[in-house]
Design an enzyme around this catalytic site. Structure first.
Site: not given
Length: 161
Positions: A11-12
């Site tokens: 993810g981020c």
């Protein structure tokens, strides 16, 4: 001292960097992009979803202090690997869960770790395990982003697994 490298996407990359930077035995972290089809992509290009890159963290570690298997434990404990092409509100192929291995031993260890982790989840783990390709460092303003902004975390509350 022997130094090894590892690259993970979950993810981020801001939270991922902090999670690994705070892991004893990790010597350095750098956020960037990997697994895509163009050279030296920008954040904007990756975010448009057409480059194929994942937001990732590349790290160096001392295998006498932390093993690759232990880093994989951190990886599977710090995100929801059952989500496909997303983590929390971040949606897109660039937010996929992936392990980019550099050696046959890392590949073998990643496959075994994924199988062990699957026992903790009711849904199938979507994490890709793929050979590492070129890692492109992200722009400087993304490096140690949470630290620069006085934030300890940007973690989304855990979802039902």
């Amino acid at each position: 001292m022997a130094v090894e490298e590892a690259t993970f996407a979950e993810g981020c990359f801001w939270q991922v960097e902090i999670d690994f930077a705070n892991t004893p035995g990790v010597l350095s972290t750098e956020v960037g992009y990997t697994g895509g089809k163009i050279d030296s992509p920008s954040y904007e290009e990756v975010c448009n979803g057409r480059t194929g890159h994942a937001e990732a963290v590349h790290l160096t570690f001392d295998p006498d202090e932390v093993s690759y298997a232990q880093l994989l434990d951190v990886f599977f404990e710090t995100h929801d690997p059952t989500q496909v092409n997303r983590q929390g509100p971040d949606v897109g192929h660039q937010y996929r869960s992936a392990i980019f291995y550099t050696t046959p031993k890392q590949h073998e260890t990643a496959v075994a770790s994924k199988a062990r982790a699957q026992q903790r989840f009711s849904r199938p783990i979507a994490t890709e395990i793929t050979a590492a390709s070129e890692f492109w460092p992200a722009e400087e303003y993304h490096q140690r982003y949470l630290v620069k902004h006085g934030m300890a975390s940007c973690r989304i509350p855990e979802t039902v697994r």
